[in-house]
Design an enzyme around this catalytic site. Structure first.
Site, PDB file in Angstrom:
ATOM      1  N   ASP A  74       0.841  -1.273   0.022  1.00 35.56           N
ATOM      2  CA  ASP A  74       0.050   0.104   0.179  1.00 35.56           C
ATOM      3  C   ASP A  74       0.829   1.275   0.005  1.00 35.56           C
ATOM      4  OD1 ASP A  74       0.841  -0.413   2.543  1.00 35.56           O
ATOM      5  OD2 ASP A  74      -1.039  -0.803   3.440  1.00 35.56           O
ATOM      6  N   HIS A 145      -6.942  -4.431  10.325  1.00 39.37           N
ATOM      7  CA  HIS A 145      -6.768  -4.302   8.788  1.00 39.37           C
ATOM      8  C   HIS A 145      -5.587  -4.961   8.455  1.00 39.37           C
ATOM      9  CE1 HIS A 145      -4.525  -0.191   9.339  1.00 39.37           C
ATOM     10  NE2 HIS A 145      -3.604  -0.975   9.570  1.00 39.37           N
ATOM     11  N   GLU A 150      -9.683  -1.824   5.410  1.00 34.30           N
ATOM     12  CA  GLU A 150     -10.405  -1.544   6.925  1.00 34.30           C
ATOM     13  C   GLU A 150     -11.432  -2.387   7.155  1.00 34.30           C
ATOM     14  OE1 GLU A 150      -8.475   0.156   8.837  1.00 34.30           O
ATOM     15  OE2 GLU A 150      -7.974   2.374   7.880  1.00 34.30           O
TER      16      GLU A 150
END
Ligand code: F6R
Length: 254
Positions: A74, A145, A150
């Site tokens: 990410d 998460h 999430e």
């Protein structure tokens, strides 16, 4: 201590340093067995010790990353890749510049892309085109998460743009000058992207993670605890320190 629970392997190590060494051993061993390994990598505070151990193994000449590829989980969005809070910067500083992985073989989702959805979709296509990730490293958020998936009503599939929750923004504000500086969005691999990895390792340290670790491993499989999806993976290894494992071990009567 090594446990097996419903096909999941769980190592409980004394403290953060021991957990980091054990996790690094698996990563290094994987690259030693196949130098063209595709690694899926995570940022955050938890894997820093593991990366330091990996760098030491490289410096001792034990492992060669010249053919290794990496795909990170990410990146914040939007963020400049030179920003010292970007995950591009994190990976350069904590790992890439200390080992011989080729910069062109490292990949982190773009925090700078104009067409972010397209760039995210292309990220997945690249991963699938090379045959997927061999070993995926994960941390876990206090809310369960993984990547920046999430708690939600459904499991996200592919890489895409996500809204960070208040709890994540507040947890991550420790790295920023003020909470207002924390980006409110991120580009993250989806749960399906993560689950396609041939092997997954999740690292957790400290008593703050004890509740969510127990829920992830023992609880219901639900998108409200995104990490609980890992119960469905056939090759997942948890590296925990004693503090992070406390609630799990108590519930298992160990
Ligand atoms: C980082 C990531 C996040 C972190 C998680 C835990 O790339 O994807 O899911 O792993 O937020 O962060 P730390 O390790 O700082 O507690």
């Amino acid at each position: 201590m090594k446990l097996n629970y419903r096909g999941m392997t769980i190592y409980v190590e004394k403290d953060y340093a021991a957990m980091s060494r054990a996790a690094a051993e698996l990563l290094v061993q994987t690259v030693k067995e196949n130098s063209a390994t595709v690694l899926g990598l995570a940022t955050g505070s938890t894997p820093i010790g593991m990366y330091q151990e990996v760098v030491k193994a490289y410096q001792r000449g034990e492992v060669d990353f010249a053919r290794t590829l990496s795909y990170n989980l990410d990146e914040y969005y939007p963020i400049n890749h030179d920003n010292d809070q970007s995950y591009h910067y994190f990976m350069r500083e904590n790992l890439f510049r200390h080992i011989n992985i080729l910069p062109e073989n490292t990949h982190v989702p773009s925090g700078e892309a104009k067409d972010v959805e397209r760039s995210a979709a292309e990220y997945d296509e690249k991963i699938y085109a090379i045959g997927g990730v061999d070993l995926q490293v994960l941390g876990i958020g206090n809310n369960g998460h993984i990547g920046f998936n999430e708690p939600a009503a459904i499991f996200a599939k592919g890489t895409g743009l996500v809204d960070l929750t208040e709890s994540t923004i507040s947890a991550n504000s420790r790295f920023f000058a003020s909470i207002d500086d924390v980006p409110k969005k991120a580009v993250s691999m989806g749960i399906a992207t993560i689950m396609q990895a041939k092997r997954i390792m999740l690292l957790a340290s400290g008593q703050g993670k004890a509740g969510i670790v127990a829920q992830t491993i023992l609880g219901e499989i639900t998108p409200q605890v995104p990490a609980s999806a890992l119960q469905l993976h056939r090759n997942v290894t948890f590296f925990l320190d004693e503090a992070a494992a406390a609630e799990l071990l108590a519930k298992l009567g160990k």
